[in-house]
Design an enzyme around this catalytic site. Structure first.
Site, PDB file in Angstrom:
ATOM      1  N   HIS A  13     -19.095   3.092 -21.189  1.00 27.93           N
ATOM      2  CA  HIS A  13     -18.468   2.026 -21.975  1.00 27.93           C
ATOM      3  C   HIS A  13     -17.442   1.280 -21.125  1.00 27.93           C
ATOM      4  CE1 HIS A  13     -17.083   0.296 -25.884  1.00 27.93           C
ATOM      5  NE2 HIS A  13     -15.955   0.165 -25.207  1.00 27.93           N
ATOM      6  N   GLU A  14     -16.530   2.016 -20.502  1.00 31.33           N
ATOM      7  CA  GLU A  14     -15.476   1.379 -19.715  1.00 31.33           C
ATOM      8  C   GLU A  14     -16.013   0.779 -18.425  1.00 31.33           C
ATOM      9  OE1 GLU A  14     -12.622   0.781 -20.913  1.00 31.33           O
ATOM     10  OE2 GLU A  14     -12.905   1.994 -22.714  1.00 31.33           O
TER      11      GLU A  14
ATOM     12  N   HIS B 239     -17.447  -2.616 -19.158  1.00 31.54           N
ATOM     13  CA  HIS B 239     -16.419  -3.659 -19.275  1.00 31.54           C
ATOM     14  C   HIS B 239     -16.032  -4.171 -17.898  1.00 31.54           C
ATOM     15  CE1 HIS B 239     -15.857  -3.415 -23.521  1.00 31.54           C
ATOM     16  NE2 HIS B 239     -15.216  -2.263 -23.547  1.00 31.54           N
TER      17      HIS B 239
END
Length: 218
Positions: A24-25, A28
Site C-alpha cells: 500500500h505505502e 503511494h
C-alpha cells in the site's frame, strides 16, 4: 479462542498485514515518483523492506491489541504514511488523487494475485504439497486476501486524510475540494467516530463485497 488459537492467528495474520501495508505505502511512493515527486525515494520508502514502513503503534501494537480484544477474530493496522510533496507534480490536485489511488489499487492487485495463486497453483497441488505446508499457506493467502480487501475498502472512505478523501479532492470542482481541505484537520477524529459508531461498516462492506465479486472472476 484460547491462547494457542490467538497465537496461531497472530502467526497467520502477521505476514498478511505486512504484505498489505508495505505494498500500500510502496504504491503511494511509486506513483508519486512516476509523476515527478522523488520525496518518497529520497526518504528510502521505495522499498519492499517492511522496516522502512513499520509504525510501532499502527503496525505492531494496535493489531496485537485488536487480536486480543476481539479474541482473535479481527485485526487491522497501518504503516507510516509515505511523504509526498504535491508541488513537485505538474498538476498537484490530480497528482495527489492518483498517488492516493495507488494504495488501494495495490491492495486489490495483491488480493487478485493471491486469489490466482490459490485457485490456479496451490489448490491443484493439494495432496502433492505436504499438509504441514499446504494448510498454513492456504490460511496465510486467504488472510492476505481479506486484509488487503478490507484495507483498500477502508481507505476509500471519502474523508481526508484517507485515500478516498484525497481522490475526491482531486476530482471535485475547486471550491468543493477547498471545503474538504478545511475538514482534513478533523478527518481522523471523524473516522474514529465512524469506527466507534459502526458507520464505517455502512461504507466499507459494500466495497468489500464488490471487490470479492471481482476476485470471483479469476
Amino acid at each position: 479462542m484460547d491462547f494457542t488459537g490467538i497465537l496461531r492467528q497472530i502467526i497467520i495474520s502477521t505476514p498478511a498485514i505486512l504484505i498489505a501495508i508495505v505494498f500500500h505505502e510502496l504504491a503511494h511512493g511509486w506513483v508519486a515518483y512516476r509523476l515527478g515527486d522523488n520525496t518518497a525515494k529520497l526518504s528510502g520508502r521505495l522499498t519492499l523492506n517492511p522496516v522502512s514502513h513499520i509504525d510501532p503503534f499502527g503496525t505492531i501494537i494496535m493489531p496485537f491489541v485488536l487480536l486480543i480484544l476481539t479474541n482473535g477474530q479481527w485485526v487491522f493496522g497501518y504503516a507510516k504514511p509515505v511523504p509526498v510533496n504535491p508541488y513537485n507534480f505538474r498538476n498537484p490536485r490530480s497528482g495527489m488523487a492518483l498517488t492516493a489511488a495507488g494504495g488501494p489499487a495495490a491492495n486489490l492487485m495483491v488480493a487478485i494475485i493471491c486469489t490466482i495463486l490459490i485457485k490456479w497453483i496451490v489448490l491443484p497441488l493439494m495432496g502433492v504439497i505436504p499438509d504441514y505446508i499446504f494448510e498454513p499457506l492456504i490460511l496465510i493467502l486467504r488472510a492476505t486476501i481479506m486484509i488487503n480487501i478490507v484495507l483498500a475498502a477502508f481507505n476509500l472512505i471519502p474523508i481526508p486524510p484517507l485515500d478516498g478523501g484525497r481522490i475526491l479532492m482531486g476530482v471535485l470542482p475547486l471550491q468543493y475540494a477547498q471545503m474538504m481541505e478545511r475538514i482534513e484537520p478533523f478527518g481522523s477524529l471523524i473516522v474514529i467516530f465512524m469506527i466507534i459508531t459502526g458507520l464505517t461498516t455502512v461504507f466499507v462492506w459494500p466495497i468489500v463485497k464488490l471487490f470479492f465479486n471481482i476476485l470471483s472472476l479469476f
